[in-house]
Design a protein around this motif. Structure first.
Motif, PDB file in Angstrom:
ATOM      1  N   MET A   1     -48.017   5.545 -38.370  1.00 16.56           N
ATOM      2  CA  MET A   1     -47.746   7.460 -38.597  1.00 16.56           C
ATOM      3  C   MET A   1     -47.934   7.767 -39.569  1.00 16.56           C
ATOM      4  N   ILE A   2     -48.709   8.647 -39.825  1.00 17.24           N
ATOM      5  CA  ILE A   2     -48.666   8.766 -41.496  1.00 17.24           C
ATOM      6  C   ILE A   2     -48.087  10.165 -41.702  1.00 17.24           C
ATOM      7  N   GLU A   3     -46.934  10.505 -41.564  1.00 14.82           N
ATOM      8  CA  GLU A   3     -46.742  11.996 -41.710  1.00 14.82           C
ATOM      9  C   GLU A   3     -45.435  11.991 -42.463  1.00 14.82           C
ATOM     10  N   PRO A   4     -44.856  12.900 -43.483  1.00 10.72           N
ATOM     11  CA  PRO A   4     -43.884  13.144 -44.086  1.00 10.72           C
ATOM     12  C   PRO A   4     -42.878  12.854 -43.784  1.00 10.72           C
ATOM     13  N   GLY A   5     -41.468  13.067 -43.688  1.00 10.28           N
ATOM     14  CA  GLY A   5     -40.276  12.690 -43.541  1.00 10.28           C
ATOM     15  C   GLY A   5     -39.091  11.730 -44.081  1.00 10.28           C
ATOM     16  N   ASN A   6     -37.660  11.893 -43.676  1.00 13.20           N
ATOM     17  CA  ASN A   6     -36.818  11.398 -44.720  1.00 13.20           C
ATOM     18  C   ASN A   6     -36.528   9.982 -44.158  1.00 13.20           C
ATOM     19  N   SER A   7     -36.568   9.460 -45.316  1.00 10.55           N
ATOM     20  CA  SER A   7     -36.037   8.052 -45.145  1.00 10.55           C
ATOM     21  C   SER A   7     -35.295   7.501 -46.187  1.00 10.55           C
ATOM     22  N   THR A   8     -33.884   7.815 -45.755  1.00 13.83           N
ATOM     23  CA  THR A   8     -32.455   6.749 -47.021  1.00 13.83           C
ATOM     24  C   THR A   8     -32.324   5.617 -45.683  1.00 13.83           C
ATOM     25  N   THR A   9     -32.165   4.326 -47.104  1.00 16.04           N
ATOM     26  CA  THR A   9     -31.970   3.499 -46.862  1.00 16.04           C
ATOM     27  C   THR A   9     -31.065   2.844 -48.197  1.00 16.04           C
ATOM     28  N   SER A  10     -29.526   1.960 -48.203  1.00 20.76           N
ATOM     29  CA  SER A  10     -28.905   1.585 -49.425  1.00 20.76           C
ATOM     30  C   SER A  10     -29.649   0.142 -49.200  1.00 20.76           C
ATOM     31  N   THR A  11     -29.031   0.446 -50.532  1.00 18.79           N
ATOM     32  CA  THR A  11     -28.903  -1.564 -50.794  1.00 18.79           C
ATOM     33  C   THR A  11     -28.794  -2.170 -52.054  1.00 18.79           C
ATOM     34  N   SER A  12     -28.285  -3.104 -52.393  1.00 26.88           N
ATOM     35  CA  SER A  12     -27.750  -3.776 -53.356  1.00 26.88           C
ATOM     36  C   SER A  12     -28.810  -4.484 -53.525  1.00 26.88           C
ATOM     37  N   HIS A  13     -28.434  -4.507 -55.768  1.00 23.67           N
ATOM     38  CA  HIS A  13     -29.805  -5.543 -56.438  1.00 23.67           C
ATOM     39  C   HIS A  13     -29.076  -6.519 -56.300  1.00 23.67           C
TER      40      HIS A  13
ATOM     41  N   HIS B   1     -46.524  14.083 -50.864  1.00 25.41           N
ATOM     42  CA  HIS B   1     -47.939  13.554 -51.264  1.00 25.41           C
ATOM     43  C   HIS B   1     -48.606  12.856 -51.040  1.00 25.41           C
ATOM     44  N   ALA B   2     -48.180  11.043 -50.673  1.00 23.42           N
ATOM     45  CA  ALA B   2     -48.545  10.047 -49.870  1.00 23.42           C
ATOM     46  C   ALA B   2     -49.533  10.122 -49.339  1.00 23.42           C
ATOM     47  N   ALA B   3     -48.374  10.617 -48.125  1.00 24.44           N
ATOM     48  CA  ALA B   3     -49.132  10.895 -46.731  1.00 24.44           C
ATOM     49  C   ALA B   3     -50.421  11.631 -46.728  1.00 24.44           C
ATOM     50  N   LYS B   4     -50.309  13.062 -47.439  1.00 20.26           N
ATOM     51  CA  LYS B   4     -50.976  14.333 -47.374  1.00 20.26           C
ATOM     52  C   LYS B   4     -52.431  13.315 -48.294  1.00 20.26           C
ATOM     53  N   THR B   5     -52.350  12.747 -49.032  1.00 17.42           N
ATOM     54  CA  THR B   5     -52.880  12.151 -50.096  1.00 17.42           C
ATOM     55  C   THR B   5     -53.791  11.310 -48.712  1.00 17.42           C
ATOM     56  N   LEU B   6     -53.124  10.481 -48.678  1.00 17.04           N
ATOM     57  CA  LEU B   6     -54.084   8.760 -47.407  1.00 17.04           C
ATOM     58  C   LEU B   6     -54.536   9.753 -46.927  1.00 17.04           C
ATOM     59  N   ALA B   7     -53.648  11.073 -46.324  1.00 17.25           N
ATOM     60  CA  ALA B   7     -54.194  11.760 -44.359  1.00 17.25           C
ATOM     61  C   ALA B   7     -55.680  12.099 -45.211  1.00 17.25           C
ATOM     62  N   GLY B   8     -56.148  13.201 -46.434  1.00 19.07           N
ATOM     63  CA  GLY B   8     -57.531  13.081 -46.984  1.00 19.07           C
ATOM     64  C   GLY B   8     -58.823  11.948 -47.072  1.00 19.07           C
ATOM     65  N   LEU B   9     -57.672  10.921 -47.445  1.00 20.28           N
ATOM     66  CA  LEU B   9     -58.741   9.817 -47.916  1.00 20.28           C
ATOM     67  C   LEU B   9     -59.150   9.636 -46.279  1.00 20.28           C
ATOM     68  N   LEU B  10     -58.123   9.349 -45.271  1.00 22.91           N
ATOM     69  CA  LEU B  10     -58.584   8.356 -44.028  1.00 22.91           C
ATOM     70  C   LEU B  10     -59.530  10.040 -43.257  1.00 22.91           C
ATOM     71  N   ARG B  11     -59.498  11.517 -43.489  1.00 23.97           N
ATOM     72  CA  ARG B  11     -60.173  12.272 -43.419  1.00 23.97           C
ATOM     73  C   ARG B  11     -61.744  12.416 -43.314  1.00 23.97           C
ATOM     74  N   ASP B  12     -61.457  12.622 -44.789  1.00 26.57           N
ATOM     75  CA  ASP B  12     -62.927  12.844 -45.826  1.00 26.57           C
ATOM     76  C   ASP B  12     -63.393  11.601 -46.598  1.00 26.57           C
TER      77      ASP B  12
END
Length: 395
Positions: free
Chosen positions: A1-13, A353-364
């Motif tokens: 699903m394309i919907e804005p939200g919060n996601s956090t992940t911690s990882t070392s480099h 922004h990515a969710a909104k723009t992608l949703a617009g592309l899929l719609r229009d």
């Protein structure tokens, strides 16, 4: 699903080296974000007839007092902008808008308009006008003949850094399977030379005719990457490293991974979406490498077919799952890409922004779809050209 939200992940480099201030990773709070940069190529068209014109030297001379990020391209019908390095997509968008406006004003001063079109929509008239780099271009034309006609095409090159060559090579293998989906999302060249090509991204097909273009190899090491480049040079497939035209490559000039597959998008938000997805793909690859996750195998024949299907169908048709080869709606593949990189989009502040723009592309619909809709109204390519020109200037 394309919907804005919060996601956090911690990882070392751990285990990943990068140029600059150590590891550059989006996820986790201890390191700097991966940087962004975009090169965009534009056609110059007569403001009245909307046919391409070899006005680049005049336009760039007028723009000489503007930022140094304005450049000539392969022919005199084209100009290029290159953004400064940006840490955020918001900053990148502002820089891109400023440069488009500046170059557009210089074009208008000479009776021209900028066209963010990947290819000449109308048939070209007269001989091909190359740039002033005559000795190199004479040799290129001598060796590659009619392939040089495809130089009159425009792409978008996205730079993600800071990465040293070893890291960029390792990341390339993991980003490579998603190049067809990026092509489908950006598909914007259905018309070429006055006719519908039957493809949504004809530029992707035409450009792949160069022996040094198309999908990059899957590398077993940095030495393998260097040997692949030397093979291109030694075989005569490329005059020099500037002619390494692969869809994805470690940059020859900057400590970045350069994604070159997508068409130019007329609207600026689609351009930023490509940059956001590209950075998130790189960040995801870095996390997977740091976590010692295996690189899923991808068959070269499947990926080659997936690239063609993406260029043919664009976003509105079907594509191939890069791992299984299964035929799926292109929209589903776009959503799968989004879901894959959503944690990294969120960590960078790009998710909404990515969710909104992608949703617009899929719609229009994609740029290719919108061009065909404009043409269908009156069967007039001038309507297509006006649509693209107006979108280019709407910043």
């Amino acid at each position: 699903m394309i919907e804005p939200g919060n996601s956090t992940t911690s990882t070392s480099h751990t285990g990943i080296r990068a140029a600059g201030n150590g590891g550059q990773h989006l996820v986790g709070g201890d390191t700097a974000p991966l940087t962004l940069g975009i090169e965009e190529e534009f056609l110059l068209v007569d403001a009245r007839t909307l046919r391409v014109v070899p006005a680049a030297p005049l336009v760039l001379a007028t723009a000489a007092g503007l930022p140094h990020e304005l450049h000539p391209e392969g022919t005199r019908y084209q100009v290029e902008i290159a953004t400064p390095i940006a840490d955020s997509a918001v900053t990148l968008r502002a820089e891109l808008a400023t440069l488009r406006r500046s170059l557009g004003a210089a074009a208008h001063a000479h009776g021209c308009r900028l066209l963010a079109a990947p290819s000449p929509i109308l048939a070209m008239e007269g001989p091909l006008h190359l740039t002033d780099d005559e000795p190199r271009q004479r040799e290129q034309h001598r060796r590659f003949g009619a392939l040089t006609d495809t130089l009159v095409s425009c792409g978008r090159h996205i730079h993600i850094g800071t990465l040293d060559v070893d890291t960029a090579v390792a990341v390339s293998n993991r980003v490579r399977p998603w190049l067809p989906t990026l092509i489908a999302l950006a598909a914007n060249s259905p018309f070429w030379g006055g006719r519908d090509t039957g493809h949504s991204s004809w530029r992707a097909m035409a450009w792949a005719g160069w022996p040094s273009a198309g999908l990059p190899p899957h590398y077993t090491s940095t030495a393998h990457f260097r040997r692949s480049v030397q093979t291109l040079l030694g075989s005569g497939a490329a005059l020099d490293t500037k002619m390494v035209y692969w869809d994805l490559r470690p940059s020859g000039h900057w400590p970045t991974l350069e994604i070159r597959a997508p068409d130019m998008s007329s609207d600026i938000d689609s351009a930023i979406l490509q940059a956001e997805l590209a950075r998130a793909l790189v960040a995801t690859a870095l996390r997977e490498i740091a976590e010692h996750l295996p690189d899923p195998p991808v068959r070269d024949d499947v990926l080659r077919l997936a690239r063609w299907r993406a260029a043919h169908d664009g976003l509105e048709g079907f594509g191939l799952d890069p791992y299984s080869g299964t035929e799926l709606p292109a929209a589903d593949l776009a959503e799968a890409l989004f879901d894959r990189v959503a944690p990294e989009l969120a960590a960078a502040g790009d998710l909404d922004h990515a969710a909104k723009t992608l949703a617009g592309l899929l719609r229009d619909g994609s740029g290719a779809h919108r061009q065909r809709v404009a043409y269908a109204r009156r069967q007039d390519l001038m309507d297509v050209l006006r649509l693209v020109a107006d979108d280019t200037e709407d910043v």
